[in-house]
Design an enzyme around this catalytic site. Structure first.
Site: not given
Ligand SMILES: [Mg+2]
Ligand SMILES: [Zn+2]
Length: 200
Positions: A19-21, A113-114, A140
């Site tokens: 994941d990124r953010d 969309r996850k 996260d």
């Protein structure tokens, strides 16, 4: 959550889904989004952790929900620009991401969309050798852990900053195979696991 690292990781690992953010960069407060490179604050130790994954021969791909696009707060072009800047910054530190995938849609409008699997399908289309059995998902949010779990991947939940933790932390912790405070900590565990595997 499983009790040991060794029993909780794929016996052969080739692809790390990130994941990124909240994983690579500081998560914005709920309801706020990273709309430009200047707002992206990398988390400590992230380039070094990614460089170590790269050096271990692992493919590193980013899968990110960017609903802010559907909300009109920024554009897909902005996200591409952020990822170009992020990649350049990582490369300047000897690290790189192999591919970025993101969902620009609002809730319940798409299959990407996850926790839905579309971003995995995009990665698999680009890299046909990707299998769930040799992949791990690190995120996260509960949706990251659900995404990996539903596909049959091993999952690592990053606890992140308690200030910006989302609802679903307890569920995520329960569903994930492993939990760590940060990407560098998860990387340490992954790489020590790889080092301990018998040579085929
Ligand atoms: Mg996140
Ligand atoms: Zn989507």
């Amino acid at each position: 959550m499983a009790d040991s690292v060794n029993s909780s990781l794929p016996s052969t690992l080739s692809t790390i889904f990130l994941d990124r953010d909240g994983v690579l960069n500081r998560k914005m407060p709920e309801g706020r989004y990273v709309t430009s490179w200047s707002e992206l604050q990398p988390l400590p130790g992230v380039p070094q952790a990614i460089a170590r994954l790269n050096q271990a021969g692992l493919r590193v791909v980013v899968v990110s929900n960017q609903r802010g696009i559907a909300l009109g707060l920024y554009t897909s072009e902005d996200v591409h620009n952020i990822h170009t800047e992020l990649q350049n910054w990582l490369r300047s530190q000897g690290a790189h991401i192999d591919a970025f995938y993101f969902c620009p849609h609002d809730k319940q409008k798409c299959n990407c969309r996850k926790p839905l699997p579309g971003l995995f399908d995009q990665a698999h289309a680009q890299f046909p050798d990707i299998t769930v059995a040799s992949s791990i998902m690190i995120g996260d949010s509960f949706s990251d852990i659900q995404f990996g779990h539903r596909l049959g991947m091993r999952t690592i939940f990053l606890e992140g900053d308690p200030q910006t933790q989302k609802l679903g932390v307890i569920s995520a912790r329960r569903l994930a195979d492993l939990c760590f405070p940060s990407l560098p900590a998860a990387t340490d565990a992954l790489l020590s696991q790889i080092a301990s595997l018998p040579i085929p």
